[in-house]
Each structure stands twice: as C-alpha cells, then as structure tokens.
Design a protein around this motif. Structure first.
Motif: not given
Lengths: 221, 227
Positions: A116, A118-119, A121
């Motif tokens: 959940s 976000h990539r 991050q």
C-alpha cells in the motif's frame, strides 16, 4: 438442580478455577503472536523478493498453512514430531503450531501493508543512498504500520480465540480447565457459559480497539 | 529417521479410503452449516440495518457475542448447555452432528451478517429511493434492486468464509462428530503412525480447500467493482 442454585453454590469455585487458566491462555497467545510477527515478516519479505528460490517456498508455505486447519497443524507438531525425533512440550507445540499458522496469515497482512506504500517512497529512499534494508526499516515499514495495525489487531483477536484449541495438545488453559471442571462436577451449562463470558470480556474490548484504529486509519486518508 | 514414502506405500490403500469416507461427513457439516449461516446471516443483516431500534440492538448483540466467542466454546455451549438447561425436553434427536451444524451455523451467521450488511450499506441510498419512487414496495426494491447488486460485493468474502468454515469443521471432532479428524485420530493411535496420518489429513484438507480458494480468487478478479 436449579441453574441459579448451582451458580450460588459453585460459581466462585468455577470462576477462580477458570481464571487460573488465563496465564496459560495468554502465554500461548502472546508467544505465538510474537513468533508470527517475526516469522510472518520474514515470509512476507521472501514472497516479495526478486528471487524465485525465496519466493516459491514462501508462497507454498502460505498456501499450505492457510489451506489446512490449525488443529491438524497442532496434531502434526505434537503427535507427529516425536516420530522424527523431537518431542515438543505442550507449550512449545501450541506456540509453534499457532505461530506457524498465524505467520501465514500475518505475512499477507504485511504484504498488503507494504504494497500500500507508494513505490516512489522506496525509490526516493534508495536515491538518497539508503540500502534496501534501511529503506524498508525506516521508510516503508513505519508507514505501512498504519495500514497494518487494524488487521493486525483483528488477527490478535483470532489468535486469542484460537488458543482455545490448544488443550488438545495438553496445555492447561481456560478450556482445559473448563473441561476438567465439567468432568468433575457434570455441570456443563454454567461452566461453559462462564468460560464463554470470560473470552468475551477480552475479545469484545479488543474488537472495539480494532474498530477505532480502523476509523483513525480511514480519517488519515 | 522416518521414511514417509515407504509408510505411505505400505498403508495408503487402507488409510485413504477410510479417511475419504470420513471426509464426507466433513463436507456434509460444511454444507449444512454454510446454508444455515447464510440464512442466519441474511436475517441478522436485515435486523442490523433495520430502522427498528430493538431489532438493531438484538442483531448487534448477537453479532458481537457470536464473533467474540471461540468456535470451540460455541460448539460446547450448543452441544452441552441446552439439554442441561431444559432437562424436561426429549433431547434424543440432538446428535453431535446436529449440534456441530447448528454451532457452526450460528457462528457463521454473525460473520456473514457483517458481510451482508457491508453489501447492503455499500449501495447508495438513492437506489432504494429510486425504486420506491417508481412504485416498488420496499420488499420488491430489496429483491430486485438492492440484493442483486449487493451480491457482487458480498460473494468474495462469502467464499472466504466458506474456506474458513471448511477448516473449522475440524473442530467438530472435539464434540465427538465422526469427521475426518476423528477418523485420523483413531487410525493414528491404532497404527502408531501419527506423523504420516496427520500429514495425510493435512493434504486432504488442502485438496478440499485449495480449489475453493482458487475459485474465490477468480471470482474476486471477475466481480471487481470498478471505482
């Protein structure tokens, strides 16, 4: 004999006896929760790994442990492991059994929580020079915790309720004592109802906490 | 060291038919308690979403209690308590099988009530209002407008419940139902092969539950409500 007469005569005895089973119930619950928290995270990370050699065993583990009853897993460990040269104590079998079972469920909660986030991050953390491990530890997991906390609380409730089957491998917890009391006095109605009420005293407040956490999580989004 | 393949080669022709025979009882308990759980679930979901305060309170109380109790406790209460509370009635008909179906059904009713409620509530109120302003009775609006749409939201979690239920039937051995776990226990103790027998039982459960879980995953993909 009258139901209320029984409660008046024996109620206190039933209550104190059942209460003395709670340390064992909580030991099994907390022990297997700790086991499942650690092992479940390892399994979740393995399942999200790039290497098939890590991914496949983890997937097989999760599918198999979620596809079979906890009772069977307990029996394999407690009655089966002696065949391969290891006799676990009742507590060891209970914590290992519920822990392995729980890890399979928790790994899915971890995975959903981590996915959940976000990539970007992870990518940002890596760009800043963090190792993947540190990025996971300091950036992704703390944020995922918000998403994971409500289902984890629900999981803890399920785990606590599941401890009621570990009397089958000889742990002297609440249900074991309830059954002993019934054998001793033959008054199953008040004893099982009292045992049930005791479980409710713990699970209903926990469910309230889980619901509150879920509302807070939704408010954040 | 335990030689599982050899043990299986030697014994499986005796064990497997017996265990499969017992697994029929497992499936029967699963089927009947699922039907019962759906009935209870619909009933309590309707009570829970009703405008009548007493019905709503009754449903909330039931759901909280049934979901808060371990299944073992529910089974013990259903099987042992009524005959003791009402000793005047003839309890001959009340077999362990009946108690198992009733207990799992009551427990499942609470879980499914919440699932069905989320299905009913997920639909916009406007749907019902539109149906009623078109001249449908509330009952008709429910049958033709609300329920068909809610089914989409409700089916995947219901499937997951069914998988859980199939595994939970193993607990019925604790009140003495002759299902697969009971059969396994007696074979394991008579043949002194607990490891081999219980692993085989795990495989049988897996063979029953895994197709179900694949079906649920397929359903989840097909029925996904966009937006």
């Amino acid at each position: 004999m009258n139901f209320f007469q029984i409660i008046e005569d024996k109620g206190w005895y039933f209550f104190t006896t059942l209460l003395s089973g709670w340390p064992a119930t909580l030991t099994v619950a907390i022990g297997s929760l700790a086991f499942a928290l650690v092992f479940g995270l390892i399994v979740a990370l393995m399942r999200m790994s790039r290497w098939k050699l890590l991914r496949w065993p983890a997937t097989a583990y999760v599918e198999f442990f979620r596809g079979t009853p906890a009772l069977v897993q307990l029996f394999v460990i407690y009655f089966g492991f002696p065949d391969v040269g290891y006799q676990p104590s009742p507590f060891q079998a209970a914590i290992l059994g519920l822990g392995l079972n729980g890890a399979a469920y928790l790994s899915e909660i971890y995975r959903a929580g981590i996915e959940s986030i976000h990539r970007g991050q992870m990518e940002a953390a890596l760009t800043l020079g963090m190792t993947p491990r540190r990025a996971m530890q300091y950036i992704v997991l703390p944020q995922a915790l918000r998403t994971m906390l409500p289902p984890m609380t629900n999981f803890a409730i399920v785990l606590l309720k599941d401890t009621s089957i570990v009397f089958t491998v000889g742990v002297l917890e609440v249900m074991a004592l309830a059954r002993q009391l019934v054998t001793e006095t033959l008054m199953s109605a008040p004893i099982y109802l009292m045992a049930g009420a005791m479980y409710l005293c713990v699970t209903i407040p926990m469910a309230r906490v889980a619901a509150r956490l879920e509302r807070q999580r939704q408010a954040w989004h | 060291m335990l030689q599982l393949p050899e043990i299986y080669a030697e014994n499986i022709h005796r064990w497997l038919p017996e265990l499969l025979y017992y697994s029929l009882t497992t499936l029967k308990i699963g089927f009947f308690s699922f039907v019962l759980a759906v009935l209870f679930g619909v009933f309590f979901a309707l009570c829970r979403t009703s405008r009548n305060r007493f019905l709503r309170g009754f449903a909330i109380g039931y759901i909280e209690i049934a979901r808060g109790l371990p299944i073992v406790v529910v089974l013990y209460i259903v099987y042992f308590v009524p005959p003791q509370l009402f000793p005047g009635i003839n309890w001959q008909w009340f077999s362990d099988f009946t108690a198992a179906v009733l207990g799992l059904g009551l427990h499942g009713g609470a879980i499914l009530a919440e699932v069905f409620r989320s299905g009913i509530e997920a639909l916009h109120k406007g749907q019902r209002e539109a149906a009623i302003s078109l001249g449908m009775t509330p009952a008709k609006a429910m049958t033709y407008i609300i329920l068909p749409q809610a089914a989409r939201i409700v089916l995947p979690p219901t499937g997951n419940y069914a998988i859980g239920l199939l595994k939970d039937t193993s607990l019925c051995t604790l009140i003495g139902v002759n299902e697969i776990m009971n059969g396994a226990k007696s074979i394991a103790s008579s043949d002194y092969q607990p490891m081999a027998v219980f692993v085989l039982v795990a495989v049988i459960y897996f063979a029953m539950s895994y197709p179900l879980s694949l079906a649920v995953r397929y359903m989840e993909r097909r029925l996904r409500v966009s937006g």
